[in-house]
Design a protein around this motif. Structure first.
Motif, PDB file in Angstrom:
ATOM      1  N   MET A   1       0.846  -1.183   0.000  1.00  0.00           N
ATOM      2  CA  MET A   1       0.000   0.000   0.000  1.00  0.00           C
ATOM      3  C   MET A   1       0.886   1.240   0.000  1.00  0.00           C
ATOM      4  N   GLU A   2       0.656   2.145  -0.993  1.00  0.00           N
ATOM      5  CA  GLU A   2       1.506   3.318  -1.149  1.00  0.00           C
ATOM      6  C   GLU A   2       0.810   4.611  -0.717  1.00  0.00           C
ATOM      7  N   ALA A   3      -0.406   4.540  -0.242  1.00  0.00           N
ATOM      8  CA  ALA A   3      -1.157   5.748   0.111  1.00  0.00           C
ATOM      9  C   ALA A   3      -0.440   6.509   1.228  1.00  0.00           C
ATOM     10  N   ASN A   4      -0.547   7.835   1.179  1.00  0.00           N
ATOM     11  CA  ASN A   4       0.120   8.645   2.178  1.00  0.00           C
ATOM     12  C   ASN A   4      -0.730   8.777   3.442  1.00  0.00           C
ATOM     13  N   PHE A   5      -0.149   9.423   4.432  1.00  0.00           N
ATOM     14  CA  PHE A   5      -0.796   9.550   5.738  1.00  0.00           C
ATOM     15  C   PHE A   5      -2.165  10.196   5.631  1.00  0.00           C
ATOM     16  N   TRP A   6      -2.277  11.246   4.820  1.00  0.00           N
ATOM     17  CA  TRP A   6      -3.534  12.001   4.776  1.00  0.00           C
ATOM     18  C   TRP A   6      -4.645  11.178   4.148  1.00  0.00           C
ATOM     19  N   ARG A   7      -4.300  10.367   3.179  1.00  0.00           N
ATOM     20  CA  ARG A   7      -5.339   9.500   2.611  1.00  0.00           C
ATOM     21  C   ARG A   7      -5.775   8.453   3.626  1.00  0.00           C
ATOM     22  N   ARG A   8      -4.812   7.893   4.352  1.00  0.00           N
ATOM     23  CA  ARG A   8      -5.181   6.920   5.385  1.00  0.00           C
ATOM     24  C   ARG A   8      -6.081   7.561   6.434  1.00  0.00           C
ATOM     25  N   LEU A   9      -5.791   8.805   6.770  1.00  0.00           N
ATOM     26  CA  LEU A   9      -6.551   9.485   7.808  1.00  0.00           C
ATOM     27  C   LEU A   9      -7.963   9.847   7.335  1.00  0.00           C
ATOM     28  N   PHE A  10      -8.066  10.441   6.150  1.00  0.00           N
ATOM     29  CA  PHE A  10      -9.358  10.992   5.718  1.00  0.00           C
ATOM     30  C   PHE A  10     -10.226   9.999   4.934  1.00  0.00           C
ATOM     31  N   ARG A  11      -9.599   9.135   4.144  1.00  0.00           N
ATOM     32  CA  ARG A  11     -10.373   8.258   3.273  1.00  0.00           C
ATOM     33  C   ARG A  11     -10.266   6.785   3.654  1.00  0.00           C
ATOM     34  N   GLY A  12      -9.147   6.415   4.228  1.00  0.00           N
ATOM     35  CA  GLY A  12      -8.935   5.012   4.555  1.00  0.00           C
ATOM     36  C   GLY A  12      -8.364   4.245   3.375  1.00  0.00           C
ATOM     37  N   VAL A  13      -7.605   3.208   3.689  1.00  0.00           N
ATOM     38  CA  VAL A  13      -6.991   2.356   2.663  1.00  0.00           C
ATOM     39  C   VAL A  13      -7.087   0.906   3.131  1.00  0.00           C
ATOM     40  N   ARG A  14      -6.741   0.000   2.239  1.00  0.00           N
ATOM     41  CA  ARG A  14      -6.739  -1.414   2.614  1.00  0.00           C
ATOM     42  C   ARG A  14      -5.418  -2.057   2.222  1.00  0.00           C
ATOM     43  N   ARG A  15      -5.006  -2.999   3.040  1.00  0.00           N
ATOM     44  CA  ARG A  15      -3.837  -3.837   2.759  1.00  0.00           C
ATOM     45  C   ARG A  15      -4.350  -5.254   2.575  1.00  0.00           C
ATOM     46  N   VAL A  16      -4.641  -5.610   1.349  1.00  0.00           N
ATOM     47  CA  VAL A  16      -5.241  -6.915   1.035  1.00  0.00           C
ATOM     48  C   VAL A  16      -4.450  -7.542  -0.104  1.00  0.00           C
ATOM     49  N   PRO A  17      -3.529  -8.441   0.178  1.00  0.00           N
ATOM     50  CA  PRO A  17      -2.790  -9.111  -0.892  1.00  0.00           C
ATOM     51  C   PRO A  17      -3.740  -9.905  -1.792  1.00  0.00           C
ATOM     52  N   PRO A  18      -3.413 -10.061  -3.053  1.00  0.00           N
ATOM     53  CA  PRO A  18      -4.270 -10.825  -3.965  1.00  0.00           C
ATOM     54  C   PRO A  18      -4.424 -12.275  -3.507  1.00  0.00           C
ATOM     55  N   SER A  19      -5.582 -12.847  -3.796  1.00  0.00           N
ATOM     56  CA  SER A  19      -5.845 -14.255  -3.514  1.00  0.00           C
ATOM     57  C   SER A  19      -6.454 -14.878  -4.759  1.00  0.00           C
ATOM     58  N   ARG A  20      -5.678 -15.681  -5.447  1.00  0.00           N
ATOM     59  CA  ARG A  20      -6.166 -16.287  -6.681  1.00  0.00           C
ATOM     60  C   ARG A  20      -7.370 -17.188  -6.410  1.00  0.00           C
ATOM     61  N   GLU A  21      -7.336 -17.900  -5.298  1.00  0.00           N
ATOM     62  CA  GLU A  21      -8.446 -18.809  -5.007  1.00  0.00           C
ATOM     63  C   GLU A  21      -9.744 -18.059  -4.754  1.00  0.00           C
ATOM     64  N   LEU A  22      -9.702 -17.008  -3.922  1.00  0.00           N
ATOM     65  CA  LEU A  22     -10.928 -16.264  -3.668  1.00  0.00           C
ATOM     66  C   LEU A  22     -11.397 -15.532  -4.921  1.00  0.00           C
ATOM     67  N   GLU A 117      -6.208  -6.167   5.974  1.00  0.00           N
ATOM     68  CA  GLU A 117      -6.711  -5.208   6.954  1.00  0.00           C
ATOM     69  C   GLU A 117      -7.131  -3.921   6.255  1.00  0.00           C
ATOM     70  N   PHE A 118      -8.076  -3.242   6.888  1.00  0.00           N
ATOM     71  CA  PHE A 118      -8.620  -1.988   6.390  1.00  0.00           C
ATOM     72  C   PHE A 118      -8.274  -0.892   7.396  1.00  0.00           C
ATOM     73  N   ILE A 119      -7.456   0.049   6.961  1.00  0.00           N
ATOM     74  CA  ILE A 119      -6.929   1.097   7.839  1.00  0.00           C
ATOM     75  C   ILE A 119      -7.665   2.400   7.579  1.00  0.00           C
ATOM     76  N   GLY A 120      -8.245   2.968   8.628  1.00  0.00           N
ATOM     77  CA  GLY A 120      -8.942   4.242   8.519  1.00  0.00           C
ATOM     78  C   GLY A 120     -10.340   4.086   7.951  1.00  0.00           C
ATOM     79  N   PRO A 121     -11.023   5.232   7.780  1.00  0.00           N
ATOM     80  CA  PRO A 121     -10.539   6.575   8.131  1.00  0.00           C
ATOM     81  C   PRO A 121     -10.638   6.857   9.622  1.00  0.00           C
ATOM     82  N   TRP A 122      -9.947   7.895  10.057  1.00  0.00           N
ATOM     83  CA  TRP A 122     -10.012   8.393  11.423  1.00  0.00           C
ATOM     84  C   TRP A 122      -9.666   7.340  12.483  1.00  0.00           C
TER      85      TRP A 122
END
Length: 297
Positions: A1-22, A117-122
């Motif tokens: 995940m390359e999103a910066n601090f402000w995006r994590r704070l205001f919009r939220g981001v996710r760290r979800v590696p690809p899963s071919r099976e799912l 995991e899903f980080i943010g917002p706030w």
């Protein structure tokens, strides 16, 4: 995940590696739906988290996983994830790391299908982990009484002795590296249901589940060793397990882990810990036997 601090704070981001099976079984947008996806059965919900069995089918094939989801994690972990998103502050990614470590050590644990995991917002933090179901397997607190009812007494004794040696090997493999399960109950060891009706060579046939609390404690290892083996002793009070079986396990464990100190005193401390669990459980405390988080079909 390359999103910066402000995006994590205001919009939220996710760290979800690809899963071919799912992706194959749930579609390319599975990560967008995973926290709200309805499980198939065996749903258990408690204190902002849930676990359930999810059965998926695609092109005549099936995938069955146990899906752990954490909806409301402590705010402090969310703030830490906001500041250091790559550190893995959620229990799902921590357990994933524990399972990968165990696999690298040759320990038989469930296979991870996906996690994230899903980080943010706030400062919000959520996570999930999907592990393959141990299809056709039983937890030992069910498997041992089943074997007692199917095998002749002499065969059952041999069956238990071989199983005890393998369990001791697995526990010692953790403890020699100063790693401790912290929920080392009988219900977290799994064997094939078909193995309850026959004598088998046990090495490689026992699975260990629920490594979410696995910890590395090089300086306080005696405390955690007593806790692990005390939990196992306490949970072994099921039909088919005798005092002689516990003594046999202890001898097998000592052989597999010769580094343990003052074996007589240590065994007494383990027995005392098991007694404390039993006493607390009889008083209605929280140390009743846990329900395993990954079960069979």
């Amino acid at each position: 995940m390359e999103a910066n601090f402000w995006r994590r704070l205001f919009r939220g981001v996710r760290r979800v590696p690809p899963s071919r099976e799912l992706e194959q079984f749930a579609g390319p947008d599975w990560a967008d739906r995973i926290m709200a996806m309805a499980v198939t059965d065996r749903l258990h919900e408690k204190q902002g988290r849930s676990i359930g069995r999810l059965a998926l089918e695609s092109n005549g094939r099936s995938l069955v996983v146990y899906l752990k989801r954490h909806y409301h994690l402590p705010r402090r972990h969310g703030l830490l994830a906001l500041l250091r998103p790559s550190a893995g502050w959620s229990p799902a990614l921590q357990e994933w790391d524990h399972l990968r470590w165990a696999q690298a050590q040759g320990l038989p644990v469930p296979e991870v299908v996906a996690g994230g995991e899903f980080i943010g917002p706030w400062g919000r933090l959520q996570s999930f982990l999907a592990v393959k179901e141990l299809t056709g397997m039983l937890p030992l607190h069910e498997a041992i009484p089943a074997a007692a009812s199917q095998l002749a007494p002499a065969e059952f004794c041999r069956w238990k002795r071989g199983l005890a040696v393998e369990m001791a090997r697995l526990a010692a493999a953790l403890h020699r590296q100063r790693r401790f399960h912290k929920d080392l109950y009988l219900c977290h060891f799994y064997v094939a249901a078909e193995d309850t009706a026959r004598l088998v060579a046990w090495p490689g046939r026992v699975r260990l589940i629920d490594l979410h609390r696995l910890g590395h404690h090089p300086w306080t290892c005696p405390w955690w060793l007593v806790k692990d083996l005390g939990q196992l002793w306490y949970s072994s009070e099921v039909p088919g397990v005798s005092g002689r079986d516990r003594v046999f396990f202890w001898r097998a464990y000592r052989k597999a882990n010769p580094e343990v100190w003052a074996s007589g005193w240590l065994r007494a401390l383990i027995a005392l810990r098991a007694w404390s669990y039993r006493r607390h459980s009889r008083r209605g405390g929280r140390r009743s036997l846990p329900q395993p988080a990954a079960t069979r079909s």
